[in-house]
Motif scaffolding. Structure first.
Motif, PDB file in Angstrom:
ATOM      1  N   MET A   1       0.552 -73.388  33.306  1.00  0.00           N
ATOM      2  CA  MET A   1      -0.598 -72.248  33.701  1.00  0.00           C
ATOM      3  C   MET A   1      -0.961 -72.456  35.223  1.00  0.00           C
ATOM      4  N   THR A   2      -1.056 -73.461  35.799  1.00  0.00           N
ATOM      5  CA  THR A   2      -1.399 -73.539  37.088  1.00  0.00           C
ATOM      6  C   THR A   2      -0.423 -72.962  38.089  1.00  0.00           C
ATOM      7  N   LEU A   3       0.785 -73.289  37.596  1.00  0.00           N
ATOM      8  CA  LEU A   3       2.009 -72.536  38.472  1.00  0.00           C
ATOM      9  C   LEU A   3       2.222 -71.010  38.459  1.00  0.00           C
ATOM     10  N   ALA A   4       1.758 -70.472  37.013  1.00  0.00           N
ATOM     11  CA  ALA A   4       1.477 -69.126  36.836  1.00  0.00           C
ATOM     12  C   ALA A   4       0.382 -68.664  37.709  1.00  0.00           C
ATOM     13  N   SER A   5      -0.744 -69.269  37.883  1.00  0.00           N
ATOM     14  CA  SER A   5      -1.935 -68.885  38.437  1.00  0.00           C
ATOM     15  C   SER A   5      -1.563 -68.696  40.083  1.00  0.00           C
ATOM     16  N   ILE A   6      -0.807 -69.690  40.625  1.00  0.00           N
ATOM     17  CA  ILE A   6      -0.511 -69.728  41.797  1.00  0.00           C
ATOM     18  C   ILE A   6       0.557 -68.487  42.247  1.00  0.00           C
ATOM     19  N   LEU A   7       1.494 -68.246  41.367  1.00  0.00           N
ATOM     20  CA  LEU A   7       2.392 -67.306  41.428  1.00  0.00           C
ATOM     21  C   LEU A   7       1.643 -66.159  41.295  1.00  0.00           C
ATOM     22  N   GLY A   8       0.705 -65.815  40.516  1.00  0.00           N
ATOM     23  CA  GLY A   8       0.023 -64.630  40.375  1.00  0.00           C
ATOM     24  C   GLY A   8      -0.813 -64.367  41.558  1.00  0.00           C
ATOM     25  N   ILE A   9      -1.563 -65.147  42.279  1.00  0.00           N
ATOM     26  CA  ILE A   9      -2.311 -65.168  43.379  1.00  0.00           C
ATOM     27  C   ILE A   9      -1.338 -64.664  44.441  1.00  0.00           C
ATOM     28  N   ALA A  10      -0.123 -65.198  44.732  1.00  0.00           N
ATOM     29  CA  ALA A  10       0.875 -65.123  45.771  1.00  0.00           C
ATOM     30  C   ALA A  10       1.386 -63.394  45.488  1.00  0.00           C
ATOM     31  N   LEU A  11       1.624 -62.965  44.216  1.00  0.00           N
ATOM     32  CA  LEU A  11       1.810 -61.536  44.035  1.00  0.00           C
ATOM     33  C   LEU A  11       0.784 -60.660  44.438  1.00  0.00           C
ATOM     34  N   ALA A  12      -0.352 -61.102  44.152  1.00  0.00           N
ATOM     35  CA  ALA A  12      -1.609 -60.212  44.386  1.00  0.00           C
ATOM     36  C   ALA A  12      -1.785 -60.085  45.751  1.00  0.00           C
ATOM     37  N   ILE A  13      -1.531 -61.042  46.687  1.00  0.00           N
ATOM     38  CA  ILE A  13      -1.768 -60.999  48.008  1.00  0.00           C
ATOM     39  C   ILE A  13      -0.738 -60.042  48.582  1.00  0.00           C
ATOM     40  N   LEU A  14       0.589 -60.148  47.980  1.00  0.00           N
ATOM     41  CA  LEU A  14       1.696 -59.365  48.462  1.00  0.00           C
ATOM     42  C   LEU A  14       1.395 -57.979  48.301  1.00  0.00           C
ATOM     43  N   LEU A  15       1.138 -57.499  47.020  1.00  0.00           N
ATOM     44  CA  LEU A  15       0.848 -56.313  46.526  1.00  0.00           C
ATOM     45  C   LEU A  15      -0.573 -55.588  47.108  1.00  0.00           C
ATOM     46  N   PHE A  16      -1.307 -56.221  47.127  1.00  0.00           N
ATOM     47  CA  PHE A  16      -2.846 -55.869  47.455  1.00  0.00           C
ATOM     48  C   PHE A  16      -3.309 -55.788  48.899  1.00  0.00           C
ATOM     49  N   PHE A  17      -2.667 -56.773  49.643  1.00  0.00           N
ATOM     50  CA  PHE A  17      -2.984 -56.888  50.992  1.00  0.00           C
ATOM     51  C   PHE A  17      -1.764 -56.241  52.060  1.00  0.00           C
ATOM     52  N   ALA A  18      -0.566 -57.075  51.788  1.00  0.00           N
ATOM     53  CA  ALA A  18       0.422 -56.827  52.753  1.00  0.00           C
ATOM     54  C   ALA A  18       1.090 -55.671  52.505  1.00  0.00           C
ATOM     55  N   LEU A  19       1.450 -55.297  51.166  1.00  0.00           N
ATOM     56  CA  LEU A  19       2.196 -54.040  51.087  1.00  0.00           C
ATOM     57  C   LEU A  19       1.619 -52.766  51.495  1.00  0.00           C
ATOM     58  N   PRO A  20       0.254 -52.585  51.287  1.00  0.00           N
ATOM     59  CA  PRO A  20      -0.182 -51.063  51.790  1.00  0.00           C
ATOM     60  C   PRO A  20      -0.210 -51.043  53.212  1.00  0.00           C
ATOM     61  N   THR A  21      -0.348 -52.231  53.898  1.00  0.00           N
ATOM     62  CA  THR A  21      -0.227 -52.179  55.405  1.00  0.00           C
ATOM     63  C   THR A  21       1.138 -52.017  55.796  1.00  0.00           C
ATOM     64  N   PHE A  22       2.097 -52.508  55.272  1.00  0.00           N
ATOM     65  CA  PHE A  22       3.437 -52.367  55.454  1.00  0.00           C
ATOM     66  C   PHE A  22       3.996 -50.911  55.480  1.00  0.00           C
ATOM     67  N   ILE A  23       3.639 -50.195  54.106  1.00  0.00           N
ATOM     68  CA  ILE A  23       3.922 -48.831  53.821  1.00  0.00           C
ATOM     69  C   ILE A  23       3.402 -48.130  54.923  1.00  0.00           C
ATOM     70  N   PHE A  24       1.999 -48.400  55.493  1.00  0.00           N
ATOM     71  CA  PHE A  24       1.179 -47.479  56.205  1.00  0.00           C
ATOM     72  C   PHE A  24       2.051 -47.547  57.696  1.00  0.00           C
ATOM     73  N   ASN A  25       2.372 -48.657  57.980  1.00  0.00           N
ATOM     74  CA  ASN A  25       2.997 -48.969  59.335  1.00  0.00           C
ATOM     75  C   ASN A  25       4.135 -47.974  59.323  1.00  0.00           C
ATOM     76  N   ASN A  26       5.208 -47.929  58.362  1.00  0.00           N
ATOM     77  CA  ASN A  26       6.266 -47.278  58.327  1.00  0.00           C
ATOM     78  C   ASN A  26       6.064 -45.726  58.369  1.00  0.00           C
ATOM     79  N   LEU A  27       4.836 -45.298  57.714  1.00  0.00           N
ATOM     80  CA  LEU A  27       4.674 -44.030  57.636  1.00  0.00           C
ATOM     81  C   LEU A  27       3.987 -43.499  59.106  1.00  0.00           C
ATOM     82  N   ALA A  28       3.376 -44.314  59.321  1.00  0.00           N
ATOM     83  CA  ALA A  28       2.849 -43.836  60.987  1.00  0.00           C
ATOM     84  C   ALA A  28       3.939 -44.057  61.882  1.00  0.00           C
TER      85      ALA A  28
END
Length: 318
Positions: free
Chosen positions: A116-143
């Motif tokens: 469960m702890t490992l699943a939580s860590i992976l979940g947090i890492a996925l959330a950071i990727l999807l909600f923080f890094a991905l939107p910036t990456f997509i906008f930079n490419n659109l720009a």
């Protein structure tokens, strides 16, 4: 529009695997439907981070601390509900692999917690990727294609914020299609309806609970939506364009979003006026996805949980 009530309570909860957690001012209880259809209840001992210092209870500070406490408590209760809901089942179990046997030998009773702890860590890492890094990456490419978009921070912040909300709601819609998560969302609905019944000073029976709405302004879904909307405003002040640097700054400012979002949720829970209705509206709309009408068995679980945490002196009343 939220349900009208006779009073407002500080009691809240969360849906679990075949169960519900209710948290009052003094006690926290988990109620789980067992495989033999009986109801298992257990009072949860939990040491809150927020209770360690008066500083953590200050407005705009308490929001992030409450989020940390909620995540810790939810994980503890989720592990208990997962364990109890399958206890005593006669389903045929597959022969464990060599790797699974090795893990069990090394970790023993701690294996489930480690998974469960490992699943939580992976979940947090996925959330950071999807909600923080991905939107910036997509906008930079659109720009790069449309440079006019990258003049100032307004378009960037709005685009990233709206994309976060789309990803969040899209993820919820996808997982709501699975049978297990559908049942969790049904328990979520039972939790809200039961709290509304209690706030209307009616006897806590299945018949009484059933008639109430499943949308509550003081809900984790509403908190998430408000946080995402507040994040759009905060994003106006972040000038960094590099995805890694921008993600790091957003993470550092997360307590600010939590603090503001939490205070807005508190205001919406306490007051009922046109302004609070506007603030609460997006979260209440999102609850149409995260809550589903429960069956009577689920309402029984919610009633069993809330009855154990209602204080005798009414100190839960806001």
């Amino acid at each position: 529009m939220p349900e009208k009530t006779c009073f407002k309570t500080s009691i809240g909860g969360s849906a679990l695997i075949e169960g519900i957690m209710m948290r009052g001012p003094k006690k926290t209880c988990v109620a789980v439907r067992m495989s033999d259809k009986s109801i298992y209840t257990e009072d949860i001992q939990f040491e809150s981070v927020g209770g360690k210092s008066k500083f953590f209870k200050l407005p705009f500070i308490r929001g992030f601390i409450t989020l940390i406490d909620s995540m810790r408590l939810s994980m503890k209760c989720l592990m208990l509900s997962a364990e109890k809901s399958v206890e005593g089942t006669d389903e045929e179990v597959e022969e464990p692999s060599k790797f699974e046997k090795w893990l069990e030998d090394k970790l023993g009773d701690k294996l489930f917690g480690a998974v469960m702890t490992l699943a939580s860590i992976l979940g947090i890492a996925l959330a950071i990727l999807l909600f923080f890094a991905l939107p910036t990456f997509i906008f930079n490419n659109l720009a790069k294609v449309a440079p006019a978009l990258d003049k100032g921070t307004v378009w960037r912040s709005a685009f990233e914020g709206i994309l976060k909300i789309i990803i969040f709601l899209g993820y919820i819609i996808v997982i709501s299609r699975t049978p297990d998560m559908k049942r969790v969302f049904m328990y979520h609905g039972a939790e809200h309806k039961t709290i509304f019944c209690y706030e209307n000073m009616e006897e806590l029976t299945v018949e009484n609970v059933r008639k109430y709405k499943r949308f509550h302004p003081r809900c984790g879904t509403s908190f998430m939506i408000i946080m995402l909307l507040v994040g759009i405003i905060i994003g106006l002040f972040i000038t960094a364009k590099n995805p890694l640097l921008r993600t790091l700054i957003k993470l550092l400012l997360l307590p600010v979003s939590c603090g503001i979002g939490y205070e807005l949720i508190k205001v919406c829970a306490k007051y009922d006026n046109p302004l609070t209705k506007i603030i609460a509206a997006p979260g209440l709309a999102a609850q149409r996805i995260t809550t589903i009408e429960p069956d009577d068995d689920m309402i029984e679980i919610a009633i069993a949980a809330i009855k154990r945490v209602i204080p005798e002196n009414g100190e839960d009343r806001i």
